[in-house]
Scaffold this active site. Structure first.
Site, PDB file in Angstrom:
ATOM      1  N   LYS A 151       4.339  96.720  63.389  1.00 27.24           N
ATOM      2  CA  LYS A 151       5.591  97.243  64.100  1.00 27.24           C
ATOM      3  C   LYS A 151       6.624  96.269  63.329  1.00 27.24           C
ATOM      4  O   LYS A 151       7.789  96.701  63.379  1.00 27.24           O
ATOM      5  CB  LYS A 151       5.157  96.576  65.326  1.00 27.24           C
ATOM      6  CG  LYS A 151       6.551  96.032  66.211  1.00 27.24           C
ATOM      7  CD  LYS A 151       6.860  97.166  66.937  1.00 27.24           C
ATOM      8  CE  LYS A 151       7.959  96.866  67.900  1.00 27.24           C
ATOM      9  NZ  LYS A 151       8.408  95.399  67.991  1.00 27.24           N
ATOM     10  N   GLY A 156       3.697  84.132  71.263  1.00 24.42           N
ATOM     11  CA  GLY A 156       3.291  84.306  72.761  1.00 24.42           C
ATOM     12  C   GLY A 156       3.847  85.573  73.675  1.00 24.42           C
ATOM     13  O   GLY A 156       4.044  86.538  73.184  1.00 24.42           O
ATOM     14  N   VAL A 162       0.969  99.279  68.481  1.00 21.88           N
ATOM     15  CA  VAL A 162       0.368 100.007  69.645  1.00 21.88           C
ATOM     16  C   VAL A 162       1.671 100.348  70.541  1.00 21.88           C
ATOM     17  O   VAL A 162       2.495  99.832  70.552  1.00 21.88           O
ATOM     18  CB  VAL A 162      -0.592  98.740  70.562  1.00 21.88           C
ATOM     19  CG1 VAL A 162      -1.089  99.477  71.686  1.00 21.88           C
ATOM     20  CG2 VAL A 162      -1.680  98.276  69.385  1.00 21.88           C
ATOM     21  N   GLY A 213       1.227  92.384  62.677  1.00 24.48           N
ATOM     22  CA  GLY A 213       1.487  93.731  62.977  1.00 24.48           C
ATOM     23  C   GLY A 213       2.484  94.750  62.188  1.00 24.48           C
ATOM     24  O   GLY A 213       3.489  94.095  61.799  1.00 24.48           O
ATOM     25  N   LEU A 235       1.981  87.554  75.116  1.00 26.34           N
ATOM     26  CA  LEU A 235       0.888  88.453  74.563  1.00 26.34           C
ATOM     27  C   LEU A 235       0.727  89.520  75.267  1.00 26.34           C
ATOM     28  O   LEU A 235       0.860  89.508  76.715  1.00 26.34           O
ATOM     29  CB  LEU A 235      -0.447  87.566  74.228  1.00 26.34           C
ATOM     30  CG  LEU A 235      -0.268  86.399  73.473  1.00 26.34           C
ATOM     31  CD1 LEU A 235      -1.882  85.799  73.486  1.00 26.34           C
ATOM     32  CD2 LEU A 235       0.286  86.307  72.104  1.00 26.34           C
ATOM     33  N   SER A 268       6.398  95.563  72.709  1.00 23.58           N
ATOM     34  CA  SER A 268       6.842  94.405  72.075  1.00 23.58           C
ATOM     35  C   SER A 268       7.206  93.454  73.413  1.00 23.58           C
ATOM     36  O   SER A 268       7.386  93.892  74.500  1.00 23.58           O
ATOM     37  CB  SER A 268       8.514  94.763  71.747  1.00 23.58           C
ATOM     38  OG  SER A 268       9.396  93.712  71.657  1.00 23.58           O
ATOM     39  N   HIS A 324      -0.764  92.185  70.576  1.00 21.86           N
ATOM     40  CA  HIS A 324      -1.475  91.320  70.199  1.00 21.86           C
ATOM     41  C   HIS A 324      -2.999  91.320  70.443  1.00 21.86           C
ATOM     42  O   HIS A 324      -3.656  90.686  69.438  1.00 21.86           O
ATOM     43  CB  HIS A 324      -0.872  89.895  71.087  1.00 21.86           C
ATOM     44  CG  HIS A 324       0.618  89.617  70.770  1.00 21.86           C
ATOM     45  ND1 HIS A 324       1.478  90.126  71.853  1.00 21.86           N
ATOM     46  CD2 HIS A 324       1.040  89.327  69.757  1.00 21.86           C
ATOM     47  CE1 HIS A 324       2.792  89.503  71.365  1.00 21.86           C
ATOM     48  NE2 HIS A 324       2.577  89.055  69.956  1.00 21.86           N
TER      49      HIS A 324
END
Ligand code: PAF
Length: 278
Positions: free
Chosen positions: A146, A28, A173, A144, A30, A182, A34
């Protein structure tokens, strides 16, 4: 099509699968990162399922489980805007019975780099991801880049346990100034945020070099210059498949990864680069 919200496993069982199913597992809060995972899933699948579950198993005793941002109504708006078909939002009680015994071990690869600072974290991640795979039964799942070590471990789990699921990695991103998106960025004050830019700057500076020793030296210098407000947990240059540190004569793709605390917030970031090209 109206968004279906499944709040427990019984609701989820009632959802009819249509064609190719993609799962985007999330906790969540988001954000645009996301959204990019959801868009990648949308391109590949007829039905997109987003799970929203803050997984207690992957937080250590002194980590931010209780204060982790929970923004469910806003998350539903994001899912509606992105054309998600199903949101799976179970409770912890629904996911984990009090007498549960068996879980997934991330092995040695889960104990290095990020895992060395967060004991048990990747066991918790893999356990919940395997449960989500079994409950949702997707054809593919999107994660991701990331969280590079998480992505590599999920690929390992799929290979080692013969799971019939395709894993897609989506690029990180970033804000225009380089900060990786994040859910934890919302904890940062303006001053923290300025200090936090040292992470992406260090990675960019390191990535401009070609040899491992130079990459480590250049990136470390940027982190050191950030001053005492930045506490570095690690700067690691690793093989993307195993997360083992690479040697000076290593040739090929590598991941330069960093984790650091700014104020009370712990951030991670990474870039993929090519070492010692011919
Ligand atoms: O990356 C995350 O948000 C989580 O680690 C995941 C994959 C949803 C498992 O809880």
């Amino acid at each position: 099509m109206e968004l279906i919200v499944a709040r427990n496993r019984e609701d989820l069982v009632k959802v009819r699968h249509e064609g190719t199913v993609a799962l985007v597992p999330t906790m969540g809060a988001l954000h645009e990162g996301h959204r990019s995972l959801i868009r990648q899933a949308r391109v590949r699948a007829d039905q997109v399922v987003v799970s929203i579950f803050v997984n207690p198993l992957q937080f250590g005793p002194n980590e931010d489980f209780s204060r982790y941002p929970r923004t469910f109504e806003a998350d539903l708006d994001v899912c509606r805007a992105e054309g998600v078909d199903v949101v799976f939002h179970p409770s912890a009680e629904d996911m984990y019975t009090p007498d549960r015994q068996v879980s997934v071990s991330a092995g040695e690869m889960g104990r290095v780099v990020e895992g060395a600072f967060r004991p048990g974290h990747f066991d918790g991640v893999l356990t919940v991801v395997l449960k989500l795979f079994n409950l949702v039964r997707p054809d593919l799942a999107v994660f991701g880049q990331k969280d590079a070590q998480q992505l590599a471990l999920i690929r390992r789990m799929v290979a080692d346990l013969d799971l019939p699921i395709e894993i897609l990695g989506a690029p990180t991103v970033r804000e225009p100034d380089g900060l990786a998106l994040s859910s934890r960025n919302r904890y940062l004050s303006d001053d923290d945020r300025r200090v936090a830019l040292a992470l992406s700057r260090a990675l960019r500076t390191g990535a401009a070099e070609l040899a491992p020793a130079e990459i480590r030296r250049a990136a470390r210098a940027v982190l050191d210059a950030a001053g005492p407000e930045l506490t570095v947990d690690y700067l690691a240059l690793v093989d993307p498949a195993t997360f083992a540190e690479v040697s000076d004569d290593y040739v090929g793709l590598a991941v330069l990864a960093v984790a650091a605390k700014v104020g009370g917030t712990r951030l991670i970031d990474n870039v993929t680069l090519t070492l010692n090209p011919a």
